[in-house]
Design a protein around this motif. Structure first.
Motif, mmCIF file in Angstrom:
data_model
loop_
_atom_site.group_PDB
_atom_site.id
_atom_site.type_symbol
_atom_site.label_atom_id
_atom_site.label_comp_id
_atom_site.label_asym_id
_atom_site.label_seq_id
_atom_site.Cartn_x
_atom_site.Cartn_y
_atom_site.Cartn_z
ATOM 1 N N VAL A 192 0.857 -1.178 0.000
ATOM 2 C CA VAL A 192 0.000 0.000 0.000
ATOM 3 C C VAL A 192 0.895 1.231 0.000
ATOM 4 O O VAL A 192 1.791 1.360 0.842
ATOM 5 C CB VAL A 192 -0.915 0.011 1.240
ATOM 6 N N LEU A 193 0.684 2.148 -0.927
ATOM 7 C CA LEU A 193 1.554 3.307 -1.068
ATOM 8 C C LEU A 193 0.919 4.593 -0.544
ATOM 9 O O LEU A 193 1.618 5.465 -0.028
ATOM 10 C CB LEU A 193 1.933 3.498 -2.549
ATOM 11 N N PHE A 194 -0.387 4.713 -0.691
ATOM 12 C CA PHE A 194 -1.055 5.954 -0.292
ATOM 13 C C PHE A 194 -2.523 5.649 -0.013
ATOM 14 O O PHE A 194 -3.120 4.777 -0.646
ATOM 15 C CB PHE A 194 -0.944 6.997 -1.401
ATOM 16 N N ALA A 195 -3.105 6.351 0.959
ATOM 17 C CA ALA A 195 -4.527 6.177 1.280
ATOM 18 C C ALA A 195 -5.117 7.517 1.686
ATOM 19 O O ALA A 195 -4.411 8.380 2.237
ATOM 20 C CB ALA A 195 -4.704 5.159 2.409
ATOM 21 N N SER A 196 -6.379 7.698 1.391
ATOM 22 C CA SER A 196 -7.044 8.946 1.754
ATOM 23 C C SER A 196 -8.521 8.705 2.018
ATOM 24 O O SER A 196 -9.092 7.714 1.550
ATOM 25 C CB SER A 196 -6.884 10.001 0.652
ATOM 26 N N VAL A 197 -9.125 9.630 2.758
ATOM 27 C CA VAL A 197 -10.561 9.613 3.050
ATOM 28 C C VAL A 197 -11.136 10.910 2.492
ATOM 29 O O VAL A 197 -10.613 11.996 2.778
ATOM 30 C CB VAL A 197 -10.822 9.515 4.563
ATOM 31 N N VAL A 198 -12.194 10.822 1.685
ATOM 32 C CA VAL A 198 -12.756 12.004 1.033
ATOM 33 C C VAL A 198 -14.269 12.024 1.222
ATOM 34 O O VAL A 198 -14.888 10.998 1.523
ATOM 35 C CB VAL A 198 -12.425 12.039 -0.479
ATOM 36 N N ARG A 199 -14.849 13.196 1.048
ATOM 37 C CA ARG A 199 -16.305 13.329 1.098
ATOM 38 C C ARG A 199 -16.861 13.073 -0.295
ATOM 39 O O ARG A 199 -16.409 13.670 -1.279
ATOM 40 C CB ARG A 199 -16.685 14.722 1.591
ATOM 41 N N VAL A 200 -17.842 12.181 -0.400
ATOM 42 C CA VAL A 200 -18.373 11.772 -1.700
ATOM 43 C C VAL A 200 -19.032 12.939 -2.430
ATOM 44 O O VAL A 200 -18.918 13.065 -3.643
ATOM 45 C CB VAL A 200 -19.381 10.613 -1.512
ATOM 46 N N ARG A 201 -19.699 13.814 -1.691
ATOM 47 C CA ARG A 201 -20.489 14.880 -2.303
ATOM 48 C C ARG A 201 -19.674 15.752 -3.245
ATOM 49 O O ARG A 201 -20.099 16.086 -4.346
ATOM 50 C CB ARG A 201 -21.117 15.735 -1.200
ATOM 51 N N ASP A 202 -18.475 16.138 -2.825
ATOM 52 C CA ASP A 202 -17.674 17.080 -3.606
ATOM 53 C C ASP A 202 -16.203 16.704 -3.716
ATOM 54 O O ASP A 202 -15.411 17.451 -4.282
ATOM 55 C CB ASP A 202 -17.792 18.481 -3.017
ATOM 56 N N GLY A 203 -15.825 15.538 -3.174
ATOM 57 C CA GLY A 203 -14.431 15.106 -3.265
ATOM 58 C C GLY A 203 -13.494 15.805 -2.294
ATOM 59 O O GLY A 203 -12.272 15.701 -2.440
ATOM 60 N N LEU A 204 -14.037 16.519 -1.289
ATOM 61 C CA LEU A 204 -13.187 17.221 -0.324
ATOM 62 C C LEU A 204 -12.364 16.209 0.475
ATOM 63 O O LEU A 204 -12.931 15.313 1.113
ATOM 64 C CB LEU A 204 -14.047 18.049 0.632
ATOM 65 N N PRO A 205 -11.014 16.312 0.461
ATOM 66 C CA PRO A 205 -10.200 15.378 1.247
ATOM 67 C C PRO A 205 -10.360 15.639 2.747
ATOM 68 O O PRO A 205 -10.231 16.779 3.203
ATOM 69 C CB PRO A 205 -8.767 15.666 0.775
ATOM 70 N N LEU A 206 -10.677 14.603 3.501
ATOM 71 C CA LEU A 206 -10.867 14.725 4.943
ATOM 72 C C LEU A 206 -9.620 14.307 5.711
ATOM 73 O O LEU A 206 -9.299 14.880 6.746
ATOM 74 C CB LEU A 206 -12.063 13.877 5.380
ATOM 75 N N SER A 207 -8.920 13.297 5.200
ATOM 76 C CA SER A 207 -7.682 12.840 5.829
ATOM 77 C C SER A 207 -6.895 12.032 4.806
ATOM 78 O O SER A 207 -7.462 11.565 3.810
ATOM 79 C CB SER A 207 -7.983 11.992 7.066
ATOM 80 N N ALA A 208 -5.599 11.870 5.052
ATOM 81 C CA ALA A 208 -4.756 11.114 4.115
ATOM 82 C C ALA A 208 -3.488 10.673 4.823
ATOM 83 O O ALA A 208 -3.090 11.254 5.849
ATOM 84 C CB ALA A 208 -4.413 11.955 2.887
ATOM 85 N N SER A 209 -2.866 9.645 4.281
ATOM 86 C CA SER A 209 -1.598 9.188 4.833
ATOM 87 C C SER A 209 -0.480 10.147 4.437
ATOM 88 O O SER A 209 -0.577 10.841 3.421
ATOM 89 C CB SER A 209 -1.285 7.777 4.331
ATOM 90 N N THR A 210 0.550 10.189 5.240
ATOM 91 C CA THR A 210 1.702 11.034 4.926
ATOM 92 C C THR A 210 2.406 10.503 3.687
ATOM 93 O O THR A 210 2.645 9.300 3.565
ATOM 94 C CB THR A 210 2.686 11.055 6.108
#
Length: 344
Positions: A45-63
């Motif tokens: 796994v190289l990268f992961a993120s959490v986003v809001r479905v409605r508009d794609g706003l990133p909520l959190s992500a791995s360094t």
């Protein structure tokens, strides 16, 4: 207390090792782990993120420590995908060269990752499932909906990093997770395989995009109805009924007096259709839903302008205000993902 050694079957399931007697205990554990360790360098796994479905706003992500050009290119695809999650099935995979982008969406939140092409799908979606479970438990729904700034849940990065490290470690994974349920779920409902043509425009290049998801995922459910939404729908039905009644009266007037303008009848019935169609858009999830609601509102405004001679200022203001209010409620009531099944 030392952890029990994993069976060869567990390692075979996790890392797709060659066939061996099922369930046999790994005696030469150090030697056998050489193959997973080699695979680990090529499959992770190289990268992961959490986003809001409605508009794609990133909520959190791995360094992000990865500077590989291919990974950075895959992250561009991931960013484009994050803005289209509401239009896609709730579990998908996109292959971008030697990297895969996997994602799931649920309850208005999307969980995305970039991994090597050789990384097993069962591990990838098990990883995303862990992120989903923890984020649902630890995050407030209202805070998610009202978030304005990117990475408002940056504290969740710690959990992403720890989970990412575990899924990149064959020693810890072989004894700490059970993949049987995820394997069964993926077998029964495999992720939809996306292509770059599904992304529309990526990195300045346009691709033809068509709707291919018939039979892949069920119709998406909308978020729960709010009191304001119910009020807007009732008022919109009222406006449509008033237009219908006035339209019928206009027809009667034309039959009695041939000099009457029949365009008024058309305006009344178009206004009625726009009001009723807004109620439909509020109740059901369709493609281009927001654009259709704006067009319906524009039609309501045009009809009201044409009918200004037959209505006073308060009546015109009422119809336009109700149309604007209903359009706003349609935009606020967004599709939600498939709710997770925790076997409760």
């Amino acid at each position: 207390m030392p952890q029990p050694r994993p069976t060869y079957l567990e390692l075979k399931i996790t890392w797709r090792l060659p066939i061996s007697p099922a369930g046999s205990q790994v005696d030469e554990f150090g030697k056998l782990l050489k193959l997973p360790v080699i695979l680990l360098k090529m499959s992770m796994v190289l990268f992961a993120s959490v986003v809001r479905v409605r508009d794609g706003l990133p909520l959190s992500a791995s360094t992000d420590y990865e500077q590989d050009r291919g990974v950075q290119e895959s992250k561009k695809y991931l960013k484009t995908l994050s803005k289209k999650l509401s239009q896609l099935p709730d579990r998908c995979t996109l292959k971008t060269g030697q990297y895969n982008i996997n994602f799931t969406s649920s309850l208005g939140v999307g969980y995305m990752m970039v991994c090597m092409e050789s990384y097993p799908s069962v591990l990838a979606f098990s990883f995303l499932d862990e992120l989903q479970r923890e984020f649902i438990v630890s995050s407030d729904t209202k805070r998610i909906s009202s978030a304005v700034r990117p990475y408002s849940f940056i504290d969740f990065d710690n959990f992403i990093q720890k989970t990412k490290q575990r899924y990149n470690s064959p020693r810890s994974l072989s004894t700490k997770i059970n993949l049987a349920d995820m394997q069964t779920e993926i077998k029964l409902r495999p992720p939809y395989q996306l292509s770059t043509s599904d992304l529309g425009t990526v990195n300045g290049f346009a691709h033809q995009s068509t709707s291919k998801y018939k039979g892949i995922a069920p119709n998406q459910m909308l978020e729960p109805v709010t009191l304001a939404g119910i009020v807007s729908c009732v008022l919109s039905l009222l406006c449509g009924s008033l237009n219908l009644i006035r339209g019928v009266h206009a027809i009667e007037s034309i039959l009695q007096n041939e000099d009457e303008d029949c365009n008024y009848v058309i305006a009344f019935f178009l206004g009625m259709a726009a009001c009723f169609y807004q109620c439909y858009l509020f109740a059901f999830c369709t493609s281009w839903r927001n654009m259709k609601s704006c067009l319906s509102f524009g039609l309501i405004c045009l009809c009201s302008m044409y009918l200004y001679e037959l209505r006073n200022m308060w009546q015109l203001l009422f119809h336009v205000t109700v149309g604007a209010f209903t359009t706003l409620q349609i935009r606020l009531r967004q599709p939600q993902g498939k709710a997770p099944d925790y076997n409760v």
